[in-house]
Design a protein around this motif. Sequence first.
Motif, PDB file in Angstrom:
ATOM      1  N   ASN A   1       9.559  55.979  47.760  1.00 13.13           N
ATOM      2  CA  ASN A   1      10.562  56.107  46.911  1.00 13.13           C
ATOM      3  C   ASN A   1      11.886  56.481  47.747  1.00 13.13           C
ATOM      4  O   ASN A   1      12.706  57.556  47.315  1.00 13.13           O
ATOM      5  CB  ASN A   1      10.418  57.181  45.899  1.00 13.13           C
ATOM      6  CG  ASN A   1       9.157  56.657  44.991  1.00 13.13           C
ATOM      7  OD1 ASN A   1       9.209  55.646  44.746  1.00 13.13           O
ATOM      8  ND2 ASN A   1       8.389  57.907  44.764  1.00 13.13           N
ATOM      9  N   ASP A   2      12.532  55.553  48.528  1.00 10.33           N
ATOM     10  CA  ASP A   2      13.358  56.226  49.463  1.00 10.33           C
ATOM     11  C   ASP A   2      14.604  54.842  49.248  1.00 10.33           C
ATOM     12  O   ASP A   2      14.588  53.761  48.979  1.00 10.33           O
ATOM     13  CB  ASP A   2      13.035  55.901  51.053  1.00 10.33           C
ATOM     14  CG  ASP A   2      12.202  54.705  51.156  1.00 10.33           C
ATOM     15  OD1 ASP A   2      11.738  53.777  50.416  1.00 10.33           O
ATOM     16  OD2 ASP A   2      12.111  54.216  52.595  1.00 10.33           O
ATOM     17  N   TRP A   3      15.762  55.662  49.786  1.00 13.25           N
ATOM     18  CA  TRP A   3      17.195  54.926  49.612  1.00 13.25           C
ATOM     19  C   TRP A   3      17.430  54.728  50.949  1.00 13.25           C
ATOM     20  O   TRP A   3      17.500  55.702  51.756  1.00 13.25           O
ATOM     21  CB  TRP A   3      18.170  55.721  48.857  1.00 13.25           C
ATOM     22  CG  TRP A   3      18.270  55.527  47.621  1.00 13.25           C
ATOM     23  CD1 TRP A   3      17.648  55.978  46.394  1.00 13.25           C
ATOM     24  CD2 TRP A   3      18.965  53.933  46.770  1.00 13.25           C
ATOM     25  NE1 TRP A   3      17.961  55.376  45.086  1.00 13.25           N
ATOM     26  CE2 TRP A   3      18.506  54.406  45.445  1.00 13.25           C
ATOM     27  CE3 TRP A   3      19.546  53.008  47.293  1.00 13.25           C
ATOM     28  CZ2 TRP A   3      19.170  53.358  44.386  1.00 13.25           C
ATOM     29  CZ3 TRP A   3      20.197  52.251  46.268  1.00 13.25           C
ATOM     30  CH2 TRP A   3      20.077  52.386  44.937  1.00 13.25           C
ATOM     31  N   TYR A   4      17.571  53.486  51.462  1.00 14.61           N
ATOM     32  CA  TYR A   4      17.743  53.127  52.881  1.00 14.61           C
ATOM     33  C   TYR A   4      19.438  53.051  52.979  1.00 14.61           C
ATOM     34  O   TYR A   4      19.889  51.801  52.497  1.00 14.61           O
ATOM     35  CB  TYR A   4      16.964  52.145  53.249  1.00 14.61           C
ATOM     36  CG  TYR A   4      16.859  51.879  54.853  1.00 14.61           C
ATOM     37  CD1 TYR A   4      16.637  52.823  55.825  1.00 14.61           C
ATOM     38  CD2 TYR A   4      17.431  50.724  55.438  1.00 14.61           C
ATOM     39  CE1 TYR A   4      16.808  52.808  57.322  1.00 14.61           C
ATOM     40  CE2 TYR A   4      17.507  50.407  56.710  1.00 14.61           C
ATOM     41  CZ  TYR A   4      17.014  51.492  57.602  1.00 14.61           C
ATOM     42  OH  TYR A   4      17.120  51.268  59.019  1.00 14.61           O
ATOM     43  N   PHE A   5      20.052  53.678  53.763  1.00 19.12           N
ATOM     44  CA  PHE A   5      21.522  53.341  54.056  1.00 19.12           C
ATOM     45  C   PHE A   5      21.883  52.861  55.462  1.00 19.12           C
ATOM     46  O   PHE A   5      21.322  53.543  56.496  1.00 19.12           O
ATOM     47  CB  PHE A   5      22.101  54.713  53.774  1.00 19.12           C
ATOM     48  CG  PHE A   5      22.299  55.399  52.419  1.00 19.12           C
ATOM     49  CD1 PHE A   5      23.308  54.899  51.420  1.00 19.12           C
ATOM     50  CD2 PHE A   5      21.504  56.034  51.949  1.00 19.12           C
ATOM     51  CE1 PHE A   5      23.534  55.453  50.186  1.00 19.12           C
ATOM     52  CE2 PHE A   5      21.401  56.521  50.801  1.00 19.12           C
ATOM     53  CZ  PHE A   5      22.408  56.070  49.800  1.00 19.12           C
ATOM     54  N   GLY A   6      22.951  51.865  55.204  1.00 19.13           N
ATOM     55  CA  GLY A   6      23.398  51.365  56.630  1.00 19.13           C
ATOM     56  C   GLY A   6      24.752  51.673  56.703  1.00 19.13           C
ATOM     57  O   GLY A   6      25.725  51.331  55.831  1.00 19.13           O
ATOM     58  N   PHE A   7      25.144  52.417  57.735  1.00 23.81           N
ATOM     59  CA  PHE A   7      26.618  52.561  57.777  1.00 23.81           C
ATOM     60  C   PHE A   7      27.019  52.129  59.085  1.00 23.81           C
ATOM     61  O   PHE A   7      26.542  52.168  60.137  1.00 23.81           O
ATOM     62  CB  PHE A   7      27.034  54.237  57.891  1.00 23.81           C
ATOM     63  CG  PHE A   7      26.964  55.033  56.864  1.00 23.81           C
ATOM     64  CD1 PHE A   7      26.072  54.792  55.692  1.00 23.81           C
ATOM     65  CD2 PHE A   7      27.608  56.325  56.627  1.00 23.81           C
ATOM     66  CE1 PHE A   7      25.874  55.693  54.550  1.00 23.81           C
ATOM     67  CE2 PHE A   7      27.481  57.090  55.492  1.00 23.81           C
ATOM     68  CZ  PHE A   7      26.563  56.428  54.438  1.00 23.81           C
ATOM     69  N   GLY A   8      28.363  51.626  59.297  1.00 22.26           N
ATOM     70  CA  GLY A   8      28.966  50.832  60.355  1.00 22.26           C
ATOM     71  C   GLY A   8      30.003  50.646  60.452  1.00 22.26           C
ATOM     72  O   GLY A   8      31.102  50.639  59.535  1.00 22.26           O
ATOM     73  N   ASN A   9      30.610  50.461  61.696  1.00 22.46           N
ATOM     74  CA  ASN A   9      31.984  49.787  61.971  1.00 22.46           C
ATOM     75  C   ASN A   9      31.932  48.786  63.244  1.00 22.46           C
ATOM     76  O   ASN A   9      30.496  48.571  63.575  1.00 22.46           O
ATOM     77  CB  ASN A   9      33.028  50.885  62.295  1.00 22.46           C
ATOM     78  CG  ASN A   9      32.720  51.881  63.284  1.00 22.46           C
ATOM     79  OD1 ASN A   9      31.909  51.605  64.217  1.00 22.46           O
ATOM     80  ND2 ASN A   9      33.428  52.883  63.476  1.00 22.46           N
ATOM     81  N   GLU A  10      32.851  48.589  63.953  1.00 22.05           N
ATOM     82  CA  GLU A  10      32.703  47.637  65.042  1.00 22.05           C
ATOM     83  C   GLU A  10      32.153  48.242  66.387  1.00 22.05           C
ATOM     84  O   GLU A  10      31.697  47.533  67.386  1.00 22.05           O
ATOM     85  CB  GLU A  10      34.155  47.091  65.406  1.00 22.05           C
ATOM     86  CG  GLU A  10      35.173  48.090  65.930  1.00 22.05           C
ATOM     87  CD  GLU A  10      36.341  47.546  66.296  1.00 22.05           C
ATOM     88  OE1 GLU A  10      37.424  48.352  66.922  1.00 22.05           O
ATOM     89  OE2 GLU A  10      36.651  46.294  65.942  1.00 22.05           O
ATOM     90  N   ASP A  11      32.185  49.682  66.372  1.00 24.19           N
ATOM     91  CA  ASP A  11      31.430  50.244  67.454  1.00 24.19           C
ATOM     92  C   ASP A  11      30.059  50.954  66.996  1.00 24.19           C
ATOM     93  O   ASP A  11      29.035  51.244  68.354  1.00 24.19           O
ATOM     94  CB  ASP A  11      32.340  51.445  67.855  1.00 24.19           C
ATOM     95  CG  ASP A  11      33.583  50.889  68.248  1.00 24.19           C
ATOM     96  OD1 ASP A  11      33.864  49.998  68.881  1.00 24.19           O
ATOM     97  OD2 ASP A  11      34.708  51.571  67.800  1.00 24.19           O
ATOM     98  N   TYR A  12      29.794  51.096  66.065  1.00 24.18           N
ATOM     99  CA  TYR A  12      28.539  51.951  65.793  1.00 24.18           C
ATOM    100  C   TYR A  12      27.850  51.376  64.528  1.00 24.18           C
ATOM    101  O   TYR A  12      28.107  50.815  63.712  1.00 24.18           O
ATOM    102  CB  TYR A  12      28.597  53.399  65.540  1.00 24.18           C
ATOM    103  CG  TYR A  12      29.402  54.248  66.801  1.00 24.18           C
ATOM    104  CD1 TYR A  12      28.807  54.769  67.756  1.00 24.18           C
ATOM    105  CD2 TYR A  12      30.997  54.440  66.580  1.00 24.18           C
ATOM    106  CE1 TYR A  12      29.124  55.549  68.720  1.00 24.18           C
ATOM    107  CE2 TYR A  12      31.167  55.216  67.576  1.00 24.18           C
ATOM    108  CZ  TYR A  12      30.381  55.654  68.641  1.00 24.18           C
ATOM    109  OH  TYR A  12      30.928  56.593  69.747  1.00 24.18           O
ATOM    110  N   ALA A  13      26.243  51.938  64.453  1.00 22.63           N
ATOM    111  CA  ALA A  13      25.461  51.589  63.237  1.00 22.63           C
ATOM    112  C   ALA A  13      24.887  52.899  63.149  1.00 22.63           C
ATOM    113  O   ALA A  13      24.215  53.338  64.047  1.00 22.63           O
ATOM    114  CB  ALA A  13      24.737  50.222  63.483  1.00 22.63           C
ATOM    115  N   PHE A  14      24.629  53.317  61.832  1.00 22.91           N
ATOM    116  CA  PHE A  14      23.872  54.453  61.589  1.00 22.91           C
ATOM    117  C   PHE A  14      23.030  54.100  60.346  1.00 22.91           C
ATOM    118  O   PHE A  14      23.629  53.643  59.331  1.00 22.91           O
ATOM    119  CB  PHE A  14      24.789  55.553  61.227  1.00 22.91           C
ATOM    120  CG  PHE A  14      25.597  56.094  62.582  1.00 22.91           C
ATOM    121  CD1 PHE A  14      25.063  57.131  63.315  1.00 22.91           C
ATOM    122  CD2 PHE A  14      26.775  55.832  63.030  1.00 22.91           C
ATOM    123  CE1 PHE A  14      25.782  57.654  64.459  1.00 22.91           C
ATOM    124  CE2 PHE A  14      27.631  56.258  63.759  1.00 22.91           C
ATOM    125  CZ  PHE A  14      26.984  57.153  64.798  1.00 22.91           C
TER     126      PHE A  14
END
Length: 430
Positions: free
Chosen positions: A182-195
């Motif tokens: 029951n998880d929400w999976y988030f992807g954060f990013g810009n041109e330098d990083y991915a979290f």
Amino acid sequence: MKKIFTLALVAMIASVSFGQTLKSAKTLEKTTATQKEAIVSTTTTKHKVAPKAGPIEFEATSASAQYYASDGDWYVVLSNSSTAFRFDVVTNNPTPLEMGHTYTLADMDEGYSWYGSSTSNAVGYTAATLTPKQGAEGTDYEATVTLTNGQSYHITYTATAPKTYDVKITQVQSKYYGAPDNDWYFGFGNEDYAFYFDIANQDASGIVLNKVYTLDDMIEDYSWGKVLATESSIVYQSVSFKATEGVAGTDYTVTVVDTRGDTYNLTYTSQALPEPTETVEIVFTTDETELVDASASQGLVQFQGFKEDTGLEAYVTFITDQVAGEYTMQDVYPSYTGIYLDADDYDGVEALDVTATVTEYDNGAYKAEVDYLGANTVLYKLTFNYGDVPTAINDLTTEAGIKAIKTIKNGQVVIVKGEKMYNAAGQAIK
């Protein structure tokens, strides 16, 4: 490069790039490195050079070390802003590598020990040493490698005091995976990083606003970061994750402390979508449409359209386990979605927003109707027709002045328009 949005080589999806909400464990970086084996053999054959007189000095500015229990190895990456050296030391012991001990290539899994900025230019080793040392601010490293092309390097890394990075996030995507986590999976990013952050035990309606989630609330195997330039993992030591209501959606403030002690302050502020300045309708016929159905193998589906007369190309990729359905921007894989306006357009128009309906018909036919708001503020109303898509009688396109005549042929109702015939459902009769 032309056609960066195509999924024709579906294996490319294995590489980690920001934009995906397919759950990716932090071990994926190491797994991806296995792709280099075939590449290395080709590279060394074509680019072999005579050994240099002495090793090249390489000062690493970043170091990461991670233990992979499944393989019993410590994966060490020494990198700078443009490239990296990887050492996969097999110890079968989660205890950190011994300080002052020199590990050689015989101690390593050669398949995961390589040099390069990515798997596309990876080069393996014929010899290597790695020595971790206790430094004033953490673990220092000294290493040597001889590449399969004959070049040798002397690598040093000196640990520094923990640093703080303020990172402005430009893209956020999320997906709910349901049972069992029951998880929400988030992807954060810009041109330098991915979290990536995998918050478990949540309701399908979304995470709780204004609540602070920590690493204890997350599935750690799927919560990790990455420096895109060097493919170096950011392993989380602690996380503070908070979502709040913004003026145009959800805003986020996240603090990550990695295992080196470095702090990453992530901020994302939602922005209202611009009003379209123009609307352009583009219909791709059956002959102009391709469908890549990787829903079973990769959880991805891509519609491709091409206008030969103008060179216009469109690619829309959905994260889904089936082709038909209703889709929004949250379901779009940005790295494989875009429009090229003509044969000379090598940059493409990225999507600010996408809404789509994909309808399935008999014999594997699909119609994808996509509203695509481009970064140029033009609303492209795309229609992809794949296979024998039925067309409503009222929607049949004919030359001006030609009337439709309904008649009976072989006991069936037939609509004749000019030299073309259609059945009662609007399907062309050959």
